[in-house]
Design a protein around this motif. Structure first.
Motif, PDB file in Angstrom:
ATOM      1  N   GLY A 145      73.048 -17.796  85.219  1.00 26.54           N
ATOM      2  CA  GLY A 145      73.703 -16.805  84.100  1.00 26.54           C
ATOM      3  C   GLY A 145      72.711 -16.785  82.850  1.00 26.54           C
ATOM      4  N   THR A 146      72.980 -15.695  82.222  1.00 25.75           N
ATOM      5  CA  THR A 146      72.197 -15.506  80.936  1.00 25.75           C
ATOM      6  C   THR A 146      72.934 -15.290  79.812  1.00 25.75           C
ATOM      7  N   ASP A 147      72.432 -15.282  78.555  1.00 27.59           N
ATOM      8  CA  ASP A 147      72.848 -14.712  77.384  1.00 27.59           C
ATOM      9  C   ASP A 147      71.730 -13.928  76.663  1.00 27.59           C
ATOM     10  N   SER A 148      71.994 -12.719  76.788  1.00 24.10           N
ATOM     11  CA  SER A 148      70.931 -11.467  76.463  1.00 24.10           C
ATOM     12  C   SER A 148      70.965 -11.647  74.817  1.00 24.10           C
ATOM     13  N   LYS A 149      72.123 -12.127  74.208  1.00 21.33           N
ATOM     14  CA  LYS A 149      71.946 -11.940  72.690  1.00 21.33           C
ATOM     15  C   LYS A 149      71.121 -12.945  72.084  1.00 21.33           C
ATOM     16  N   MET A 150      71.044 -14.212  72.641  1.00 27.10           N
ATOM     17  CA  MET A 150      70.213 -15.231  72.382  1.00 27.10           C
ATOM     18  C   MET A 150      68.979 -15.362  73.117  1.00 27.10           C
ATOM     19  N   ASP A 151      68.689 -14.620  74.160  1.00 31.93           N
ATOM     20  CA  ASP A 151      67.631 -14.453  74.902  1.00 31.93           C
ATOM     21  C   ASP A 151      67.301 -15.605  75.752  1.00 31.93           C
ATOM     22  N   ILE A 152      68.321 -16.039  76.290  1.00 29.48           N
ATOM     23  CA  ILE A 152      68.542 -17.378  77.034  1.00 29.48           C
ATOM     24  C   ILE A 152      68.837 -17.229  78.612  1.00 29.48           C
ATOM     25  N   ALA A 153      68.112 -18.005  79.459  1.00 29.25           N
ATOM     26  CA  ALA A 153      68.635 -17.749  80.998  1.00 29.25           C
ATOM     27  C   ALA A 153      68.371 -18.974  81.605  1.00 29.25           C
ATOM     28  N   LEU A 154      69.446 -19.133  82.484  1.00 27.73           N
ATOM     29  CA  LEU A 154      69.563 -20.420  83.220  1.00 27.73           C
ATOM     30  C   LEU A 154      69.123 -20.120  84.723  1.00 27.73           C
ATOM     31  N   LEU A 155      68.118 -21.032  85.494  1.00 27.63           N
ATOM     32  CA  LEU A 155      67.792 -20.686  86.631  1.00 27.63           C
ATOM     33  C   LEU A 155      67.999 -22.056  87.392  1.00 27.63           C
ATOM     34  N   LYS A 156      67.936 -22.000  88.744  1.00 27.43           N
ATOM     35  CA  LYS A 156      67.918 -23.157  89.427  1.00 27.43           C
ATOM     36  C   LYS A 156      67.285 -23.399  90.652  1.00 27.43           C
ATOM     37  N   ILE A 157      66.272 -24.339  91.120  1.00 29.17           N
ATOM     38  CA  ILE A 157      65.427 -24.470  92.215  1.00 29.17           C
ATOM     39  C   ILE A 157      65.959 -25.635  92.959  1.00 29.17           C
ATOM     40  N   ASP A 158      65.718 -25.659  94.285  1.00 33.84           N
ATOM     41  CA  ASP A 158      66.250 -26.851  95.143  1.00 33.84           C
ATOM     42  C   ASP A 158      65.002 -27.397  95.478  1.00 33.84           C
ATOM     43  N   ALA A 159      64.565 -28.624  94.941  1.00 30.83           N
ATOM     44  CA  ALA A 159      63.481 -29.201  95.590  1.00 30.83           C
ATOM     45  C   ALA A 159      63.917 -30.643  96.174  1.00 30.83           C
ATOM     46  N   LYS A 160      63.256 -31.052  97.119  1.00 32.48           N
ATOM     47  CA  LYS A 160      63.472 -32.308  97.982  1.00 32.48           C
ATOM     48  C   LYS A 160      63.390 -33.478  97.076  1.00 32.48           C
ATOM     49  N   GLU A 161      62.564 -33.425  96.190  1.00 34.36           N
ATOM     50  CA  GLU A 161      62.101 -34.605  95.337  1.00 34.36           C
ATOM     51  C   GLU A 161      62.883 -34.603  93.903  1.00 34.36           C
ATOM     52  N   LYS A 162      63.045 -35.660  93.201  1.00 31.30           N
ATOM     53  CA  LYS A 162      63.403 -35.614  91.760  1.00 31.30           C
ATOM     54  C   LYS A 162      62.249 -34.924  90.897  1.00 31.30           C
ATOM     55  N   LEU A 163      62.853 -34.226  89.910  1.00 31.91           N
ATOM     56  CA  LEU A 163      61.887 -33.255  89.302  1.00 31.91           C
ATOM     57  C   LEU A 163      61.794 -34.028  87.702  1.00 31.91           C
ATOM     58  N   PRO A 164      60.560 -34.197  87.318  1.00 30.00           N
ATOM     59  CA  PRO A 164      60.155 -34.490  85.919  1.00 30.00           C
ATOM     60  C   PRO A 164      61.067 -33.407  84.939  1.00 30.00           C
ATOM     61  N   TYR A 165      61.743 -33.940  83.957  1.00 34.24           N
ATOM     62  CA  TYR A 165      62.159 -32.913  82.927  1.00 34.24           C
ATOM     63  C   TYR A 165      62.147 -33.184  81.797  1.00 34.24           C
ATOM     64  N   THR A 166      62.517 -32.453  80.588  1.00 34.79           N
ATOM     65  CA  THR A 166      62.221 -32.493  79.133  1.00 34.79           C
ATOM     66  C   THR A 166      63.935 -32.727  78.658  1.00 34.79           C
ATOM     67  N   ALA A 167      64.097 -33.752  77.799  1.00 32.90           N
ATOM     68  CA  ALA A 167      65.381 -34.007  77.435  1.00 32.90           C
ATOM     69  C   ALA A 167      65.547 -33.387  76.091  1.00 32.90           C
ATOM     70  N   PHE A 168      66.974 -32.711  75.702  1.00 32.67           N
ATOM     71  CA  PHE A 168      66.969 -32.141  74.581  1.00 32.67           C
ATOM     72  C   PHE A 168      66.969 -33.011  73.429  1.00 32.67           C
ATOM     73  N   GLY A 169      66.311 -32.243  72.357  1.00 32.32           N
ATOM     74  CA  GLY A 169      66.479 -33.014  71.202  1.00 32.32           C
ATOM     75  C   GLY A 169      67.350 -32.512  70.217  1.00 32.32           C
ATOM     76  N   ASP A 170      67.590 -32.958  68.905  1.00 28.15           N
ATOM     77  CA  ASP A 170      68.515 -32.337  67.956  1.00 28.15           C
ATOM     78  C   ASP A 170      67.778 -31.396  66.958  1.00 28.15           C
ATOM     79  N   SER A 171      68.059 -30.198  67.104  1.00 26.43           N
ATOM     80  CA  SER A 171      67.302 -29.192  66.289  1.00 26.43           C
ATOM     81  C   SER A 171      67.737 -29.210  65.088  1.00 26.43           C
ATOM     82  N   ASP A 172      68.889 -29.763  64.619  1.00 28.11           N
ATOM     83  CA  ASP A 172      69.442 -29.570  63.297  1.00 28.11           C
ATOM     84  C   ASP A 172      68.671 -30.735  62.547  1.00 28.11           C
ATOM     85  N   ASN A 173      68.209 -31.977  63.157  1.00 24.38           N
ATOM     86  CA  ASN A 173      67.174 -32.699  62.463  1.00 24.38           C
ATOM     87  C   ASN A 173      65.612 -32.332  62.227  1.00 24.38           C
ATOM     88  N   VAL A 174      65.370 -31.102  62.883  1.00 28.76           N
ATOM     89  CA  VAL A 174      64.042 -30.833  62.769  1.00 28.76           C
ATOM     90  C   VAL A 174      63.683 -30.246  61.089  1.00 28.76           C
TER      91      VAL A 174
END
Length: 466
Positions: A145-174
């Motif tokens: 899915g996408t949100d062109s207003k905020m320029d964000i898109a969500l993709l999905k890949i199917d990998a056999k192994e668990k993938l490294p990922y980055t956790a969301f931080g709190d941007s309000d506290n930046v």
């Protein structure tokens, strides 16, 4: 005897002088010891502060190591047909030559099962999306899915192994001045890390009034779009989106969609198939010296309410024209971007405590956000809204969705003919309302053709394929 006494006294004084000089200059505890390094003393110790430039503070290796493996290269393959007008004119030749166009960008893995966030403009009009990990493995990606207003898109890949990922931080506290890292794939290079500080928050660069970017001076170049902006702990605080440049390359500032906005968009797409936008139900503008003078108010910061929408949460909570919003929950509101950025993290029916000024007195009200009457399915670049009572009466309908705007470049030449039409069905499925249509289209691929039955502004039923 006198001479002996005098000689003894002179010897005693010489010895004392020698011993004193040794103590003064050669003893390690002496104030003028030659073994000591020079010490500079400030006139006032109140300026002797740690400014955070020690080697420990500037060690970004851990954050970089945590992020580079979760940032991916995104390849967008699109195809278009190029016709030859001369052949068409002289020989009636129909058809054309198919040309392949390739665009590249970055993305961020946000879950071990392969969900990836990137920019909408990175994958726009793609017929095929390929993801390459930092370990050089490649996968075909599905657009969720996408949100062109905020320029964000969500993709999905199917990998056999668990993938490294980055956790969301709190941007309000930046905080402005805080160190951040930009990680991406500029110029088709593998994961590249640059560092900078947060230069500003709540930047609105568009004309639709809903963006609220984080501004940073970390170097971002073409290909970085969709990459990660992380804090010194490696938490995702933004998705790098654009640069401010006259040349197309980095010259000083870049901008990122805050992580709190990104996370909310992702959760909406996963749960609802579209972005759920709540509205406060007020119209107006931010205050500054000139606006305050024209309005006759002393407050120079905040959001001035010029109109309250009927039946909105704001109206039901007693907000009025002339009120000045200065805080939402615990978030200070100085500009319109502050207000829109905060509301973008909320959904319909969420409650927000509004602090506002009325005739110089501070008041608070709990406002339940209304459901935005319009939100885009972002499918084929068509924005929709539910039809109102006037449309139902005019066209004698009890269902349907109205085409609010056309953002698809391929349909731009037909926008005047399509805008305002009422869609009755899509692929023979009844278009009951925007929510129904959005959920249905979220399950379809962008490359698929769809059949639309609609009523035009003259009341005629027409059918098109897009």
């Amino acid at each position: 005897m006198n001479k002996i006494s005098q000689l003894f006294i002179v010897s005693l004084m010489s010895g004392a002088t020698t011993l004193g000089a040794y103590k003064l200059f050669f003893d390690s505890d002496a104030p003028f010891s030659l073994d000591k390094k020079p010490v500079t003393t400030l006139a006032s110790t109140s300026y002797n502060r740690n400014v955070g430039l020690s080697s420990n503070v500037l060690d970004f290796t851990e954050a970089a190591e945590k992020t580079v493996h979760s940032v991916v290269h995104v390849k967008n393959v699109s195809r278009r047909t190029v016709s030859n007008p001369m052949l068409e004119y002289f020989y009636g030749y129909q058809g054309g030559q198919s040309q392949e166009q390739v665009g590249t960008g970055s993305g961020v893995i946000i879950s071990e099962d392969g969900y990836i966030v990137t920019n909408n403009h990175v994958i726009k009009d793609a017929s095929e999306i390929e993801i390459t990990l930092n370990n050089k493995k490649s996968y075909k990606a599905k657009l969720i899915g996408t949100d062109s207003k905020m320029d964000i898109a969500l993709l999905k890949i199917d990998a056999k192994e668990k993938l490294p990922y980055t956790a969301f931080g709190d941007s309000d506290n930046v905080k402005v001045g805080e160190w951040v890292l930009a990680v991406g794939n500029p110029y088709n290079l593998t994961s590249t890390v640059t560092a900078g500080i947060v230069s500003a928050k709540a930047r609105n660069l568009g004309d639709n009034g809903i963006q609220s970017f984080i501004q940073t001076d970390a170097a971002v170049n073409p290909g970085n779009s969709g990459g990660a902006l992380v804090d010194t702990q490696g938490n995702l605080v933004g998705i790098n989106t654009m640069i401010s440049s006259m040349t197309g390359s980095y010259v000083g500032y870049s901008f990122a969609v805050p992580s709190n906005v990104t996370r909310k968009i992702v959760e909406d797409i996963m749960e609802y198939g579209n972005v759920q936008r709540g509205i406060l139900g007020v119209e107006g503008g931010e205050l500054n010296a000139m606006a305050s003078k024209e309005l006759g108010v002393s407050q120079t910061e905040g959001f001035y309410i010029n109109k309250v929408s009927k039946n909105s949460g704001a109206e039901k909570s007693g907000l009025q024209k002339g009120d000045i919003i200065v805080k939402l929950d615990n978030q200070n509101i100085a500009t319109f971007a502050d207000l829109s950025g905060f509301i973008n993290t909320k959904r319909p029916n969420d409650k927000v405590v509004v602090t506002y000024l009325r005739e110089g007195k501070s008041k608070t009200a709990a406002v339940t956000l209304s459901k935005n009457e319009f939100f885009s399915t972002e499918f084929k670049g068509i924005e929709l809204e539910n039809i109102d009572a006037a449309d139902k009466k005019k066209f004698k309908l009890d269902y349907g969705v109205k085409i609010r705007a056309i953002n698809n470049e391929n349909l731009a030449q037909y926008s005047s003919e399509l805008q305002g039409n009422i869609i009755l069905s899509i692929d023979n499925v009844k278009a009951t309302n925007v929510e129904t249509v959005s959920k249905m289209l979220s399950k379809k691929d962008e490359s698929q053709s769809i059949r639309i039955e609609m009523v035009n502004k003259n009341g005629e039923v027409i059918r098109i394929i897009i």
